[in-house]
Every structure is written in C-alpha cells, then in structure tokens.
Design an enzyme around this catalytic site. Structure first.
Site, mmCIF file in Angstrom:
data_model
loop_
_atom_site.group_PDB
_atom_site.id
_atom_site.type_symbol
_atom_site.label_atom_id
_atom_site.label_comp_id
_atom_site.label_asym_id
_atom_site.label_seq_id
_atom_site.Cartn_x
_atom_site.Cartn_y
_atom_site.Cartn_z
ATOM 1 N N GLY A 1 -3.682 28.456 -11.773
ATOM 2 C CA GLY A 1 -4.762 27.680 -11.172
ATOM 3 C C GLY A 1 -4.558 27.623 -9.673
ATOM 4 C CG HIS A 2 -4.080 30.651 -7.274
ATOM 5 N ND1 HIS A 2 -3.965 31.988 -6.965
ATOM 6 C CD2 HIS A 2 -2.937 30.315 -7.883
ATOM 7 C CE1 HIS A 2 -2.793 32.417 -7.392
ATOM 8 N NE2 HIS A 2 -2.160 31.432 -7.953
ATOM 9 C CE LYS B 1 1.465 31.414 -7.068
ATOM 10 N NZ LYS B 1 2.122 30.167 -7.483
ATOM 11 C CD GLN C 1 1.474 32.256 -14.154
ATOM 12 O OE1 GLN C 1 1.644 33.462 -14.116
ATOM 13 N NE2 GLN C 1 0.284 31.736 -14.388
ATOM 14 C CG ASP D 1 1.291 24.290 -10.285
ATOM 15 O OD1 ASP D 1 0.306 25.018 -10.475
ATOM 16 O OD2 ASP D 1 1.897 23.711 -11.199
HETATM 17 P P1 IMP Z 1 2.255 29.551 -20.493
HETATM 18 O O1 IMP Z 1 2.268 30.453 -19.304
HETATM 19 O O2 IMP Z 1 0.919 28.903 -20.732
HETATM 20 O O3 IMP Z 1 2.831 30.173 -21.710
HETATM 21 O O4 IMP Z 1 3.240 28.320 -20.162
HETATM 22 C C1 IMP Z 1 4.644 28.472 -20.048
HETATM 23 C C2 IMP Z 1 5.195 27.536 -18.976
HETATM 24 O O5 IMP Z 1 4.740 27.987 -17.698
HETATM 25 C C3 IMP Z 1 4.722 26.078 -19.090
HETATM 26 O O6 IMP Z 1 5.759 25.241 -18.633
HETATM 27 C C4 IMP Z 1 3.556 26.018 -18.145
HETATM 28 O O7 IMP Z 1 3.324 24.701 -17.689
HETATM 29 C C5 IMP Z 1 4.053 26.931 -17.036
HETATM 30 N N1 IMP Z 1 2.971 27.543 -16.258
HETATM 31 C C6 IMP Z 1 2.206 28.592 -16.606
HETATM 32 N N2 IMP Z 1 1.337 28.885 -15.624
HETATM 33 C C7 IMP Z 1 1.589 28.033 -14.627
HETATM 34 C C8 IMP Z 1 1.049 27.864 -13.310
HETATM 35 O O8 IMP Z 1 0.166 28.576 -12.858
HETATM 36 N N3 IMP Z 1 1.584 26.837 -12.577
HETATM 37 C C9 IMP Z 1 2.586 26.054 -13.035
HETATM 38 N N4 IMP Z 1 3.124 26.189 -14.241
HETATM 39 C C10 IMP Z 1 2.634 27.164 -15.031
#
Ligand code: IMP
Length: 426
Positions: free
Chosen positions: A61-62, A37, A242, A34
């Site tokens: 989520g971009h 990007k 991420q 977040d």
């Molecule tokens: P998962 O990727 O859904 O398995 O989540 C694992 C961890 O990564 C959690 O803490 C999510 O909130 C975090 N996470 C996954 N994708 C994003 C992203 O695009 N932005 C921020 N945090 C993310």
C-alpha cells in the site's frame, strides 16, 4: 514554523540529485515495509521515464498525497501519477485481477489516464479468489502462530507458482486450456487447504480481467531491455514493495511475505541484469513500524507507542490495521544496507519525532536485548521543511548519526506527507 515551497521548486531541486543517481535507481524498503516508498518514487518520477514495480501484490500500500488528494496504490506503480512516465508491473508480481481492475477504475476516476502508459507482464502469476480463501484458512490453522498476513492470497499464490501449478497472465489468451489449468489448480488448492472453490466465478473473473487489462499485457522484460539499450537511454526507477526485513530468504522468517523484497529480488522480478543498477535508495523511516506478527526488539508499548502511531498516522493503508511502533533499529538496518547495495538513504517521517524529549536508537544487542544510544530530541516543528540549513541542530545530529552508523549518505529527508514536504541534499 511551516515552510512550504511549490512543487516546481522541489522538482527543480530533484533534477540534480536524480542525475547523480544515474539511469537505473532501485527504491527499496529498509525495514518491515510502510517506510514511505510511494512518496519518494512519486517525487523522483518527475524526472524519470519509467517506473517498474517488480514483486508482491495487493498486499502493498503506497500512499501519495497531492494537495488534498490522496492516492493509495496496491499494485499499480506509483509513476502513474506523472503523465509522461510509462509504468511496468513485472513478472515477479502476483495479480488478483478483480482488485487490479478496481484499482485501475479508481485511479481513472481520479483523472489519471493510463492509455499507453501501463504494461503488465505476461509472466506475472494470477491470484485466484481461492488463494485468498486459502490465505485465511492457513492463518486460522496456524492459530497462535499466525503470521498476520494481509489475507490478499500472496502466500498461497506464490506457493502455486513454486509448485508449478499456477496460472499466469499470458495463459488468459488461451481460453481453451485456461479452464483446464484453473480446474486442476483449484482441485489441488481445495485438497491442500480444505477450502470450497467456485470454478465458474473464477473463470468469469479471469475473462473479465482479460477484457479489462488486454491492452496492457506485454513482454515487459523485453520492452525494458529495449528501453535500456536503445539509443536514448531511459531513466528507470525500480519500485520495491514491502521491506527487506520481510524478504522470504533474508527477513524474519516465517514472519515474512512470500516474495524477494530486496534489490536482487526486484531485478529478478523485472528480468533485469544486476550490473544495470546505478544506485539504490534505501527508504528508512525515522523510527520503526511493523504490521502483523513477528519479532520486533525495539517495539514500544502503551502511551509511547500510541503517541508515535497517532503522530505518524500508523495504520495500514491496505488493511487499516494499527501498526506496531518502536525505536529506530540501526543494528538491524546495517545488514540491510549491504544486502541491497544501498547507496543513498531516504529518511522519512522525521517530523513525527518533533515532540520527543530523547530519541533512543538501537546500535547493537546484548544478550538479545537492544542496546541504545540516546540522542537528544529537537522539540520544535520540522514539518514541511525543505532546506537542510533550516533544520534544528539536534535533528541534523540525528541524521548525521544515522549516516555515520550506516556509512551511507542520507540524501532525502521527509518532513510531512505532502509531495513537496521533503529536503533534498545534493
Ligand atoms: P502477506 O504478504 O500478506 O503474506 O503478509 C506477510 C507479512 O508481511 C505480514 O506481517 C504482513 O503484515 C506483512 N506485509 C505484507 N505486505 C506489507 C506491506 O506492504 N507493508 C507492511 N507489511 C506488509
């Protein structure tokens, strides 16, 4: 004071710096995701031929704001907003087909034409509905030790991939064996996670997914190879997903995502060799946020956190969850620079700090506690600024401090949500 310049002048100002980035630039999150990007990729894509998303899935989520139009991308590369850019989703990504179809339909409804401009790797793994169920079941089982995942099925799908029971996009073309593969995978998933599965629904979704994406499926690594070795060298932006501190190996394990979120992970996901990269932009928010559980040494609580969250609109673009907010942690970012080979920084959301009296920045740890350098705030609006010379001295001082600490130039500075609200230093 508001300073607005037209998008064409920003695009013009981007030309020179982008050429200094070379032909293959990776854009990588330097914190816990977040960082913003999407906006920098959208701006730089004005001068690129290709945008290639490498890893992750619809957990990302971009957000890009163009005028009053808001675009949120989960799996589609941000380059789709530039009509001349060709977009790739690499083999390192994990795809939930119904979600991808929804995203494609929504972007097409907003007037974006993807014909001939989107390629989806045949090697990408498929997230079944059962993986999403498994994600929820696993989180429930973890109880207090939950990770706080996005529940998009990322962990279980990457688990299937590592166990070599996963189904890939290329498998969709062979319906006769597809059913057996899916049934075998579902059997194992239901045993491992204690979930109910629905093979008929899965098959219906997969076949609908094939119908809706058939024209995009390709050997993306081979096409990228041709693009990079052809007579007319293409300019490529590698879109990281991420953040580095969520990397499966190098992040705050187990509070991480299940993919490799670094430059190396992006190259692996796209099938590109390391020496091809000419620059790496580390995207760094002017403060820190985190969604989900896990360590966050510089986290703020109460009114201080709320102030940043409200000013910065810090709510997840995928799950809507309030993000945890805190001070910039340069001590944590420093190794991230090395890990990714970051050559330039894009500092985002500077304007969110406009009202702060004092801005503490973590520069190290003592007995596990952050040690802060307290920098003076600028207490005036920088919103929409587009020129370095116009920034208040304390804002320049903040940025220069970051540059000196990280030993990397801050080339781009975000001063608002809009495409044009950015300072580009050449
Ligand atoms: P998962 O990727 O859904 O398995 O989540 C694992 C961890 O990564 C959690 O803490 C999510 O909130 C975090 N996470 C996954 N994708 C994003 C992203 O695009 N932005 C921020 N945090 C993310």
């Amino acid at each position: 004071m508001w300073q607005r310049s037209s998008i064409s002048s920003i695009v013009a100002s981007v030309k020179k710096p982008l050429s200094s980035l070379g032909s293959v630039c990776a854009i990588i999150g330097a914190q816990w995701g977040d960082e913003g990007k999407g906006k920098v990729i959208d701006v730089l894509a004005a001068e690129a031929d290709i945008v290639a998303r490498a890893v992750g899935g619809a957990n990302a989520g971009h957000t890009v704001l163009i005028g009053t139009k808001k675009f949120v991308f989960h799996l589609l590369p941000t380059g789709v907003l530039r009509p001349k850019v060709v977009n790739f989703i690499g083999g390192g990504a994990v795809v939930h087909l119904p979600s991808l179809l929804e995203e494609i339909a929504s972007i097409e409804k907003q007037g974006v034409n993807l014909e001939g401009r989107l390629f989806l790797s045949h090697q990408a793994h498929i997230i079944l509905n059962a993986h999403k169920e498994a994600d929820t079941a696993l989180e429930e089982r973890r109880g207090k030790a939950k990770i706080g995942t996005t529940k998009r099925g990322i962990g279980p799908a990457m688990g299937s991939k590592a166990l070599r029971i996963g189904v890939r996009i290329g498998d969709l073309f062979d319906p006769a064996t597809l059913k057996d593969k899916v049934t075998a995978e579902l059997d194992l998933l239901s045993q491992m996670f204690g979930i109910l599965t629905n093979p008929d629904q899965e098959m219906a979704d997969l076949l609908a997914g094939l119908n809706g994406t058939r024209e995009y499926i390709a050997d993306t690594a081979a096409i990228l190879h041709d693009a990079l070795t052809g007579k007319k060298k293409k300019r490529i932006l590698i879109e990281g997903a991420q953040g580095s501190m969520l990397d499966l190996d190098h992040g705050t394990y187990p509070y991480v995502t299940s993919s490799a979120t670094t430059t190396a992970g992006a190259l692996q996901g796209l099938g590109l060799p390391p020496q091809i990269v000419t620059s790496v932009i580390g995207v760094l928010k002017a403060y820190t946020t985190r969604v989900g559980e896990g360590p966050f040494p510089t986290e703020l609580q109460g009114a201080d956190a709320d102030r940043i969250r409200e000013r910065g609109g810090e709510y997840g673009s995928t799950t809507g969850r309030p993000r945890r907010c805190g001070h910039l942690d340069l001590a944590a970012v420093k190794p991230v620079v090395w890990l990714n080979g970051i050559t330039h920084v894009n500092l985002t959301k500077l304007d969110v700090l406009d009202a702060e009296d004092v801005i503490p920045v973590c520069i190290g740890y003592e007995k596990g506690m952050p040690r802060y350098e307290k920098l003076p705030g600028w207490k005036t609006s920088t919103r929409g600024f587009t020129a370095w010379k116009d920034l208040p001295p304390n804002a320049k001082n903040y940025i220069t401090f970051i540059e000196k600490f990280l030993k990397v130039p801050v080339m781009l500075i975000g001063t608002g949500q809009g495409r044009e609200e950015m300072i580009v230093r050449s």
